[in-house]
Write a protein that holds these residues in place. Structure first.
Motif, mmCIF file in Angstrom:
data_model
loop_
_atom_site.group_PDB
_atom_site.id
_atom_site.type_symbol
_atom_site.label_atom_id
_atom_site.label_comp_id
_atom_site.label_asym_id
_atom_site.label_seq_id
_atom_site.Cartn_x
_atom_site.Cartn_y
_atom_site.Cartn_z
ATOM 1 N N THR A 243 86.856 -3.519 -36.477
ATOM 2 C CA THR A 243 86.050 -2.243 -36.354
ATOM 3 C C THR A 243 87.031 -1.975 -34.863
ATOM 4 N N GLY A 244 86.948 -2.824 -33.688
ATOM 5 C CA GLY A 244 86.616 -3.148 -32.209
ATOM 6 C C GLY A 244 86.113 -1.999 -31.453
ATOM 7 N N LEU A 245 84.723 -2.126 -32.162
ATOM 8 C CA LEU A 245 83.930 -1.223 -31.566
ATOM 9 C C LEU A 245 82.834 -2.704 -30.778
ATOM 10 N N ARG A 246 82.006 -1.889 -30.437
ATOM 11 C CA ARG A 246 80.409 -2.604 -29.600
ATOM 12 C C ARG A 246 79.868 -1.504 -29.090
ATOM 13 N N TYR A 247 78.641 -1.698 -30.472
ATOM 14 C CA TYR A 247 77.765 -0.995 -30.223
ATOM 15 C C TYR A 247 76.698 -1.654 -29.468
ATOM 16 N N CYS A 248 76.516 -1.216 -27.799
ATOM 17 C CA CYS A 248 75.108 -1.787 -27.004
ATOM 18 C C CYS A 248 74.505 -1.620 -27.128
ATOM 19 N N ILE A 249 73.146 -2.142 -28.043
ATOM 20 C CA ILE A 249 71.842 -1.276 -27.956
ATOM 21 C C ILE A 249 70.504 -2.438 -27.259
ATOM 22 N N ASN A 250 69.856 -1.034 -27.319
ATOM 23 C CA ASN A 250 68.878 -1.683 -26.079
ATOM 24 C C ASN A 250 67.844 -1.997 -27.026
ATOM 25 N N GLY A 251 67.325 -3.505 -27.025
ATOM 26 C CA GLY A 251 66.697 -3.854 -27.815
ATOM 27 C C GLY A 251 65.032 -3.716 -28.320
ATOM 28 N N VAL A 252 65.068 -2.629 -26.598
ATOM 29 C CA VAL A 252 63.254 -2.142 -27.337
ATOM 30 C C VAL A 252 63.357 -1.015 -28.539
#
Length: 123
Positions: free
Chosen positions: A106-115
């Protein structure tokens, strides 16, 4: 039960007041087992471990959600930047941001808060 009653004050701050957890503090950052990552508030399945990768950023990162329908996007202009913010489509919780610097396919980076996530390992 409403989200505020289910979450710690810090989880609520990140998810509904657009906070951010400190980098490298979530146990989910180094989680390697196979399973599903759900929204901590409404339990909507958001990401599969199959789409998780080590971005080196300090937050759990994925190259795609389980489906396009589970994530909503909006423009975030806070902190002097223009970013794409991602939310749970069901409960509208702030999850993190998506960037165009992820891996194939995809070329995407979903940068997600682990909480914001609850990990459910495969049996």
């Amino acid at each position: 039960m409403k989200c505020k009653e289910k979450l710690t004050p810090f989880e609520y701050h990140v998810m509904f007041e657009h906070g951010t957890e400190p980098a490298f503090t979530s146990p989910l950052y180094s989680e390697k087992r196979e399973g599903i990552y759900q929204c901590k508030c409404c339990q909507t399945p958001l990401f599969s471990s199959k789409a998780k990768f080590d971005s080196g950023t300090g937050w759990p990162s994925f190259y795609r959600p389980i489906s396009k329908e589970v994530i909503e996007e909006s423009t975030d202009t806070s902190h002097g930047m223009v970013r794409t913010e991602v939310h749970c489509s069901k409960c509208k919780a702030h999850l993190g941001h998506v960037f165009p610097d992820g891996p194939p396919p995809t070329g995407l980076r979903y940068c997600i808060n682990g909480v914001c996530l609850r990990f459910i390992p495969n049996e």
